[in-house]
Motif scaffolding. Structure first.
Motif, PDB file in Angstrom:
ATOM      1  N   ARG A   1       0.829  -1.203   0.000  1.00 31.93           N
ATOM      2  CA  ARG A   1       0.000   0.000   0.000  1.00 31.93           C
ATOM      3  C   ARG A   1       0.869   1.261   0.000  1.00 31.93           C
ATOM      4  O   ARG A   1       0.548   2.246  -0.679  1.00 31.93           O
ATOM      5  N   LYS A   2       1.943   1.214   0.749  1.00 29.42           N
ATOM      6  CA  LYS A   2       2.862   2.358   0.760  1.00 29.42           C
ATOM      7  C   LYS A   2       3.458   2.576  -0.632  1.00 29.42           C
ATOM      8  O   LYS A   2       3.540   3.721  -1.118  1.00 29.42           O
ATOM      9  N   ALA A   3       3.863   1.503  -1.280  1.00 29.42           N
ATOM     10  CA  ALA A   3       4.442   1.615  -2.621  1.00 29.42           C
ATOM     11  C   ALA A   3       3.405   2.149  -3.607  1.00 29.42           C
ATOM     12  O   ALA A   3       3.729   2.958  -4.488  1.00 29.42           O
ATOM     13  N   PHE A   4       2.155   1.724  -3.457  1.00 23.43           N
ATOM     14  CA  PHE A   4       1.066   2.169  -4.321  1.00 23.43           C
ATOM     15  C   PHE A   4       0.850   3.679  -4.176  1.00 23.43           C
ATOM     16  O   PHE A   4       0.725   4.403  -5.168  1.00 23.43           O
ATOM     17  N   VAL A   5       0.829   4.143  -2.945  1.00 25.06           N
ATOM     18  CA  VAL A   5       0.596   5.564  -2.677  1.00 25.06           C
ATOM     19  C   VAL A   5       1.798   6.411  -3.063  1.00 25.06           C
ATOM     20  O   VAL A   5       1.653   7.520  -3.593  1.00 25.06           O
ATOM     21  N   ASP A   6       2.998   5.888  -2.855  1.00 23.39           N
ATOM     22  CA  ASP A   6       4.217   6.680  -3.061  1.00 23.39           C
ATOM     23  C   ASP A   6       4.617   6.840  -4.524  1.00 23.39           C
ATOM     24  O   ASP A   6       5.327   7.800  -4.872  1.00 23.39           O
ATOM     25  N   LEU A   7       4.198   5.946  -5.396  1.00 23.84           N
ATOM     26  CA  LEU A   7       4.701   5.938  -6.772  1.00 23.84           C
ATOM     27  C   LEU A   7       4.585   7.284  -7.495  1.00 23.84           C
ATOM     28  O   LEU A   7       5.565   7.738  -8.108  1.00 23.84           O
ATOM     29  N   PRO A   8       3.443   7.977  -7.451  1.00 22.54           N
ATOM     30  CA  PRO A   8       3.355   9.237  -8.196  1.00 22.54           C
ATOM     31  C   PRO A   8       4.365  10.292  -7.755  1.00 22.54           C
ATOM     32  O   PRO A   8       4.738  11.160  -8.555  1.00 22.54           O
ATOM     33  N   TYR A   9       4.824  10.217  -6.514  1.00 21.97           N
ATOM     34  CA  TYR A   9       5.784  11.216  -6.030  1.00 21.97           C
ATOM     35  C   TYR A   9       7.106  11.108  -6.795  1.00 21.97           C
ATOM     36  O   TYR A   9       7.803  12.098  -6.975  1.00 21.97           O
ATOM     37  N   ARG A  10       7.438   9.903  -7.240  1.00 24.93           N
ATOM     38  CA  ARG A  10       8.640   9.732  -8.064  1.00 24.93           C
ATOM     39  C   ARG A  10       8.357  10.087  -9.519  1.00 24.93           C
ATOM     40  O   ARG A  10       9.122  10.807 -10.158  1.00 24.93           O
TER      41      ARG A  10
END
Length: 388
Positions: free
Chosen positions: A17-26
């Protein structure tokens, strides 16, 4: 599922879930017009324990990995209330949705959309409609015009490359959603001012502010009008009581009494207009987190907000008055009263109205009458998918 060394797997753990949420920030780190959403808000959106949408919907979230690195994400979802809606209104039996899509490249996107479609087929859906992230009330549509300036609060932003990727995946246009921008520092055209003045002389009409001390009651009133006003609109899915309470709780911190109006005719509430200061102007510098000092900055701003832009996300009038001169008059009165407050007390210079369906003749006519112009377009796409 694999495609060109890409692994598509479901989101299952807290790390997923963290990876899912964080992806757009990169992916959007170098895009000056992307506004980082608060990560807690996105986590809440996809959490069945927090988001009451899951009381009538089911969703699966997927990650794409290549070489051990997360390179994409997508949601696939079915809203069981949407399945009950008339087919001619855009949803209906057999229609599933996808959304929250982000991908490094088109190969990743193809793998993600194929997995989302497969998930929908497995559940006997025969039509794929999207993007909806995750419902029509959240962030619907793919941005296809207006990438050159940031979105306002509660509106989405995506790579301009996505439009071609979606269409090459076999999707066709289902509906266009427009937002309009308007200079609110100057009075509206004379004909609009005369309509407003006529309404002010009509003793049957009263335009009042919401009372934040009775916020739960006022929110319930507004959203009950909304459910009636929008019930025949394309894409409509009714908000449940739990969702109304949830939306009210989320909006309360950014609700200001002089920016939300209720129109009454002979003492009966018949229309409303919600306006929000553009919170995105403050979120831009927080990078998705209220820690360590973001919460203090945000609270300070909320005490006496100044915002260049005001957004009108929702307006509505009860069905029996729709397509009448009175409905337009009430709309113009609420718009004008809020315009005055926005300029005087919030230092605002710009208004944004929407989204508005491209075939909503009444709202498009009101937008034209106040000399606003389309500044962003969001596209919703559809595709027939073979059920298994």
């Amino acid at each position: 599922m694999t495609q060109a060394n890409i692994i598509i797997r479901p989101v299952e753990t807290s790390a997923d879930r963290k990876a899912f949420v964080d992806l757009p920030y990169r992916l959007y780190a170098s895009d000056p017009n992307w506004i980082p959403p608060l990560k807690d808000e996105v986590h809440g959106l996809i959490n069945p324990k927090k988001n009451p949408w899951f009381g009538h919907g089911e969703a699966q979230f997927f990650l794409a990995e290549r070489g051990g690195k997360v390179v994409g994400r997508i949601s696939a979802q079915i809203d069981h209330l949407a399945l009950e809606q008339p087919v001619e209104q855009g949803m209906g039996p057999g229609t599933g949705n996808w959304g929250m899509m982000e991908a490094e490249d088109e190969t990743v996107f193809k793998a993600l959309i194929a997995r989302a479609e497969a998930w929908l087929r497995e559940r006997k859906m025969h039509r794929s409609l999207g993007p909806l992230s995750i419902s029509i009330w959240d962030e619907p549509g793919l941005l296809v015009k207006g990438h050159d300036h940031p979105p306002t609060v509660m509106m989405g932003h995506n790579s301009p490359a996505y439009e071609a990727w979606v269409e090459r995946a076999g999707y066709t246009h289902a509906k266009t959603l427009n937002t309009y921008e308007v200079d609110i520092t100057k009075p509206f055209p004379g004909i609009v001012e005369r309509v407003i003045a006529s309404g002010e002389r009509n003793a049957r009409i009263a335009i009042r502010r919401v009372n934040k001390k009775r916020f739960a009651e006022e929110a319930s009133l507004i959203l009950s009008i909304l459910n009636e006003a929008w019930c025949e609109n394309w894409g409509f899915v009714p908000l449940t009581d739990a969702e109304i309470a949830y939306v009210g709780k989320k909006l309360k911190p950014i609700v200001f009494e002089d920016l939300i109006m209720i129109a009454e005719v002979e003492g009966e509430p018949v229309a409303f207009m919600i306006t929000l200061p553009d919170l995105n102007e403050r979120l831009r510098d927080l990078n998705g987190s209220l820690l360590p000092f973001g919460w203090a900055k945000l609270l300070l701003w909320l005490r006496k907000p100044k915002a260049r832009t005001m957004r009108v996300p929702l307006m509505g009038v009860v069905k029996r008055l729709q397509s009448t001169r009175l409905a337009s008059q009430l709309a113009f009165m609420m718009i004008e009263y809020i315009r005055r407050e926005a300029v005087l007390h919030y230092g605002s210079t710009r208004g944004e109205i929407g989204w508005i369906l491209d075939d909503n003749q009444g709202m498009n006519a009101i937008a034209d009458a106040i000399e606003s112009r389309v500044n962003k377009q969001y596209m919703i796409y559809e595709k027939a998918i073979e059920a298994v």
